[in-house]
Design an enzyme around this catalytic site. Structure first.
Site, PDB file in Angstrom:
ATOM      1  N   LYS A 235       0.938  -1.071   0.412  1.00 42.02           N
ATOM      2  CA  LYS A 235       0.315   0.388  -0.025  1.00 42.02           C
ATOM      3  C   LYS A 235       0.925   1.040  -0.101  1.00 42.02           C
ATOM      4  O   LYS A 235       2.060   1.538   0.837  1.00 42.02           O
ATOM      5  CB  LYS A 235      -0.755   0.116   1.001  1.00 42.02           C
TER       6      LYS A 235
ATOM      7  N   SER B  30      -9.205   2.109   2.630  1.00 39.14           N
ATOM      8  CA  SER B  30      -8.531   2.691   2.245  1.00 39.14           C
ATOM      9  C   SER B  30      -7.223   1.835   1.288  1.00 39.14           C
ATOM     10  O   SER B  30      -6.096   2.768   0.367  1.00 39.14           O
ATOM     11  CB  SER B  30      -7.504   4.428   2.669  1.00 39.14           C
TER      12      SER B  30
ATOM     13  N   SER C  58     -10.057  -0.469   6.998  1.00 38.27           N
ATOM     14  CA  SER C  58      -9.505  -0.131   5.769  1.00 38.27           C
ATOM     15  C   SER C  58      -8.769  -1.258   5.357  1.00 38.27           C
ATOM     16  O   SER C  58      -7.757  -1.770   4.417  1.00 38.27           O
ATOM     17  CB  SER C  58      -8.076   1.231   5.988  1.00 38.27           C
TER      18      SER C  58
END
Lengths: 422, 422
Positions: free
Chosen positions: A67, A136, A160
């Site tokens: 990420k 996210s 997330s």
């Protein structure tokens, strides 16, 4: 569009260990999958052309996506913001270095929402490209779901990891707080920021966690798991009635299937102190974001989204006493959570209010996740169910702090039971 | 060399608020003091030539030094390591931005040991330049002690605020965990890494904390503090017999003076669970350093000191179960600490085993601090005593988690009492 086919980490490692494939070929396959699929999915912000490949280590040949809220010294790290376009940190995030140490190939960076808050990136849901993949950790979930890489790393401050995993129909595992190191992530709310993992199934994500951490977390075919010994709590939290009909139906099916498989089912009413703890998540997050992202508001105000600026300003305007109250509510919640797990082993609750919402403007809602992030308890989204339209629905399993092994073991068993019932 | 004269933050702010001085003049005085004194002390790694000066804010005109383990976007940030020589982070640490928001002038960066561990920097002790100033916040303590700036910011993972404050004869305050944000520091062990403050006296550091945080922490001339209502515990920890004779004598004098001033004195034996918790500090720190600094070992091995590499490798070689055990011991310790503060209000214990050791090779020993860092409790080093040779000795006061206001208030009272007795 054909249904996406995630890559099984377990199968891939078996193939490697039996000599059917080898790290260079494994990584080349991932590169090729990204090349052919990511124009449509947009899970990656950066892909390495010549990624480093190890040999003989536990994760050798396993191409993983990181990420883009986590620092990488050798790849651009943008935190989902134009502020950091082309930013190249001096060193790696701790979990990135850990993955490299275990032999994984860092094949690229995956899309995050802006600063891992709510402003979405360009990633779409592999199950239906007109729907959000969730956030996210949008790219980390979509890259696994689309079958580009067998595993990815993400983070969760509200929901997330669990939410995008549920929306994308894969397993997303948020370990106990600090089981994985968060140093080198762009912090939003440090007492909540938790590193988590994605893989195709519960068994795969448990194997990934095991090989990454050196902890005994893999789901062995272990005859010692007797369902009748496992007390599963159906968590009737105050938010449960707000879940979609499809999600409520999936949860009912899940509970019925677990019961039929011999698990002991115990309905659990939500203690008031946990309802209060859930309500403490937002002020606590806002206050810490006001601090952690205060420098960014001061330096880059014009380049931040309105909703990011709003939460930072909200936090900065809060009285410190409100933060202290939220922390006290959280602490009481943790004690109540520990007591709750005296009577049950695993809680089941939705991973999200329903399937992935249509459109890319919203990444969905973390209301079923944020309590467990705040509690620091391990949780996992079990993929099994879907809507009539083929959109995935995730069932969230939660265990006592530190009880990650049991969580993964029971969740893997439940995943099989759910798939048969779905 | 004349005895160093720290600048009183309280007096300086009174002068500002009564119009006797103004921010540009105040900052210019700090610049001049650094220019004339720092060649000898070497507290700063970087000094701003034209520092930004605010007007009308709580800390306007207050020039502060920032430990060079904390990021500054507009100044080089070296973490005490050649690896990061000339490094310029994209953004500020959270506490730096907070200080700017409150109007402080960031006048420069202060010397830290390498990565805030034990490899010393060049700073000397303003009371005797052949002695260490302590560490890891060496420059932050020395800059205040030498009268260059009225306040500085540091960090503590073991004893890195309390110990240099004690060695330099000033007040060093480690707030309750997360009272000040740690985002943007170079993390060593995130569950221990705590931002702290330095100023000349307890009253000054309390005022600094008050103005920085917006919390009601300043020590008002408050007649409601009746010593007889305050239960002071003399903490007989298992390490106490290892303190120098001078420190043991200072502590005895402190206790006698407090008793004479009307405080209630209660000897407190160390519970076994707290002895065990203290022993958990080192493995917990090593494991987290193995993770947090793992990337640095992988990327910059040749540029790290042997003792830094040793602790990182020690942490990486630890079984995760040892880390879990240390965390469990810490948690039990926190519960025991809370129970202990049911019977007393403030604990007194040495800030360090004795005065600053001779030489610069060692920054001294954190054995009296690391338990309280691990417990997350607020603590402060009260300056008052010194050895026959004129080296300062600090008395550490500790309060219940979250009880920072009472800690500062009582410590300010004790500081006066101690100075009379010293």
């Amino acid at each position: 569009m054909p249904a996406p086919e995630p890559i099984s980490l377990s199968a891939l490692l078996q193939a490697r260990d039996s000599g059917q494939t080898a790290p260079p070929e494994m990584v080349a396959q991932a590169s090729e999958a990204i090349r052919t699929k990511d124009d449509d999915i947009v899970a990656f912000t950066h892909v390495e052309n010549r990624p480093a490949i190890s040999n003989g280590a536990p994760l050798s040949g396993i191409a993983i996506g990181i990420k883009d809220i986590l620092d990488t010294a050798d790849m651009p790290t943008g935190y989902g913001s134009e502020v950091f376009a082309g930013h190249r940190p001096r060193t790696d995030a701790a979990v990135v270095a850990l993955a490299r140490r275990r032999g994984a190939t860092i094949i690229g960076k995956t899309v995050t929402t802006e600063y891992a808050f709510f402003e979405p990136g360009p990633t779409v849901n592999p199950h239906n490209t007109s729907h959000t993949p969730g956030g996210s950790s949008s790219g980390s979930a979509a890259a696994v779901a689309a079958g580009m890489v067998p595993a990815t790393i993400g983070t969760q401050t509200g929901g997330s990891v669990l939410r995008p995993a549920a929306y994308c129909g894969i397993a997303g595992y948020k370990p106990s707080f600090r089981l994985l190191p968060a140093t080198g992530m762009k912090h939003f709310a440090p007492s909540l920021d938790t590193v988590g993992l994605f893989a195709a199934t519960v068994t795969d994500v448990a194997l990934f966690a095991d090989l990454l951490t050196g902890r005994d977390l893999r789901v062995a075919s272990d005859p010692s798991l007797r369902p009748a010994d496992i007390r599963i709590g159906l968590y009737r939290c105050s938010e449960l009635p707000t879940a979609d009909a499809a999600m409520q139906a999936a949860l009912e099916t899940a509970i019925a299937a677990a019961q039929a498989a011999g698990f002991t089912i115990i309905p659990v009413e939500e203690p008031d102190v946990l309802k209060k703890a859930r309500a403490a998540h937002s002020p606590l997050q806002a206050f810490e974001a006001g601090m952690s992202c205060g420098p960014d508001l001061a330096l880059f105000e014009d380049q931040l989204s309105q909703r990011l600026k709003d939460v930072i300003r909200e936090g900065q305007a809060m009285a410190p006493q409100a933060y202290d109250t939220a922390r006290r509510d959280a602490k009481r919640g943790r004690m109540a959570t520990a007591a709750l797990f005296d009577d049950i082993d695993i809680l089941l609750t939705p991973s999200a209010p329903g399937p992935a919402p249509r459109g890319l403007a919203s990444t969905g809602d973390p209301r079923f996740n944020k309590l467990w992030t705040l509690m620091g308890t391990p949780s996992i989204s079990i993929p099994a169910f879907s809507t009539a339209d083929g959109l995935p629905l995730g069932i969230q399993a939660v265990a006592r702090f530190g009880d990650d092994r049991r969580l993964l073991k029971v969740a893997a068993h439940l995943e099989k039971v759910f798939r048969t019932a779905a």
